[in-house]
Design an enzyme around this catalytic site. Sequence first.
Site, short mmCIF file in Angstrom:
data_model
loop_
_atom_site.label_atom_id
_atom_site.label_comp_id
_atom_site.label_asym_id
_atom_site.label_seq_id
_atom_site.Cartn_x
_atom_site.Cartn_y
_atom_site.Cartn_z
N LYS A 302 47.50 2.69 -21.70
CA LYS A 302 47.86 2.90 -20.30
C LYS A 302 46.79 2.30 -19.39
O LYS A 302 45.62 2.22 -19.74
CB LYS A 302 48.05 4.38 -20.00
N LYS A 331 42.52 11.42 -20.97
CA LYS A 331 41.70 10.25 -20.71
C LYS A 331 41.63 9.96 -19.21
O LYS A 331 42.46 10.42 -18.43
CB LYS A 331 42.28 9.02 -21.44
N ASP A 332 40.62 9.15 -18.84
CA ASP A 332 40.40 8.81 -17.44
C ASP A 332 41.64 8.19 -16.82
O ASP A 332 42.42 7.53 -17.49
CB ASP A 332 39.25 7.82 -17.31
N LYS A 333 41.75 8.38 -15.51
CA LYS A 333 42.85 7.74 -14.78
C LYS A 333 42.48 6.30 -14.43
O LYS A 333 43.18 5.37 -14.80
CB LYS A 333 43.16 8.52 -13.51
#
Length: 699
Positions: A302, A331-333
């Site tokens: 992503k 997880k981080d954006k």
Amino acid sequence: MLPYRLTQHLLTTYRGIRAVSFYIRVGSKSRTVCPFVGAIQRSVTWSQSPCSIPQVSKLKTYCLHFMEDSEPTLLKRACPSEEPIHTSKRPRVNDKNGAPASQLAKEEGEECEDEGNEDELLEEDEEVEGSAESFAEMMKHGLTELDVGILKFVSDHKGFSGILKERYSDFVVHEINKEGKTVQLDDLSLPVEPEEVKLEELPVEAKVLTEEQRKELEELQLFKNKEGSVDIEVVDDTKEKRTQVHRAVKNFYPGLETKTEEREGRKFIVAYHAAGKKALAAPRKHSWPKNRGAFCHFVLYKENKDTMDAINVLSKFLRLRPNVFSYMGTKDKRAITVQEICVLKITAERIIHLNKCLMNLKLGNFTYKKHPLKLGELKGNHFTVVLRNIDGSEEQVQQAMSSLGETGFINYYGMQRFGTTAVPTHQIGKAILQNNWTEVVELILKPRPGAEKSYLVQCREEWAKSKDPEAALKKLPVKRCVEGQLLRGLSKYGMKNVVHAFGMIPRNNRLMYIHSYQSFVWNTLVSRRVETFGFKAVEGDLVLRGGPAHVLTAEEAEKHSIHDVVMPLPGFDVIYPTHQIGKGYRELLSADDLDIDKMRHRIRDYSLAGAYRLILIRPQHVSWEIIHYDDACVPLVHTDVEKLEDKPAPVYLTEGKYRALRMEFSLPPSTYATMAIREVLKMDTSIKNQTQLNTRWLN
């Protein structure tokens, strides 16, 4: 619409903007351009001719805001007969892990979002030139590292400047699974079934279908004609014959349903897709092959999207509840991330089809297994980070990276843990632990300086003025943010039952507040311990020996290093150091009107058991290089998707206008990569500081 030249100028100059469309509205003396960035809309106003190029200086700070908050456009095209996901209305997951408030959206993704038509949005967000602060100005009210106890460094090298996450593609995360293997997206093919069944080996019930019918059913199953159906006429009209056809379709084409219809005296068995709009409201469960694991595992790639929002999108398209998906960690954006996901009894054929429909999401490496994934099972994460526009010498970079690999960094909780506005989340956590529920409500709902959407500002102002939850709630176009959930609770239960009203907020979101307070205490006391004793184990320190923590004697301390020492997060099930830092815990909590010996809350959910956390973390597999580039927008990391598409890797210049530090390292779970980067740069990693740095560089 804007002229082509201006549109191209905006898109090429500010490539961080994911623009859906541009509109122009004519006022008395000015014109306003409204770029629609995912679900977020902002206004840029200037008073020149609509055909002229706007002054770049007036757009820079706005574009910084766009690049920080913008969401990727999810759709390349809609799946056949699927409703497109509108940018103003995205599917949500309410029970996402740890989103305490809208100000924590960057870490946890629980944002309030604009809903409604475009005219309403234009009217709401349109502002007169010069009346709005820039994002950098608004972030002057945000938190810094000093505010949350992040004070010390390990090494004594000289720091240098660099820009973190100038582009989301500068921050790439690969999950490390429980077997210790780095998760990568490198295969977009369907999984091989345990046993391939040849046509001549098909059981008798499968042979009731003709070759043509099998082909039509296969196309229907693979979404090639999702809203269509396959009609199988039953010539030998007996119950036994019809049962064989029903079983054959459901056993060999999972995802398809069947029903019997009579037309002009002839009977047909109609096969249709269970996910189609014309499907029955409650289709029967299809059988699942016994030789196949019940869980379909796959790799999720992503871009600029947090884990829960990505799962929301998948559940929307697959018409599933989000809770059928499992994963090992969020997880981080603002990054490119690769992680493993699994879903119960959904075929890879159904999932892989989404690769044709979605942008910035890619699914692959499908396997069937007998077990789901569980939170916390991962071994860690591998990071590839690019720090752009560095000003340090090669010697400084060498010293910084050598220290990171050999000594490590202080294992602080990062800034994401504490929010971005003038009301830190740990203050709300402290009020919860104090049973001061009136203060909890006021801290969440009161007006505050800083960067917030206009409707949140209006909501807070209404609450401050009237204390009427229903009136304040009307100011929110979406009620799913923490403020909206709390106001709904207050509207339902009233101010005399704030505990129940606060309970309207999802549990994980509520717990994030008190975990934030624990993190603040840990950061503060670790800084104090480093200040007092430096980086060596001393008598009274704690180490872990399999089970409970052990207090070191003076003799034992000589045999241990600082890398063995842990510090407790406050709670009822931990012990504290026996030296003066242990007393510091008691003093700090006492100053906050809390009793360290009574950490069991009268409401069980808010009782703190505590935990232990290593003071120092030493990253594994550390490597780095200094690279040169001329174009500030050129990608500097070769992603998994680019490798799959055989796109060439970035070519680094031997000399260039700018320099960047590209580094890789692996960290255990619950460890913040931003704290490792902080140790390298010797810089404040808060959004407030990074925004100001970006603004100075662009200007």
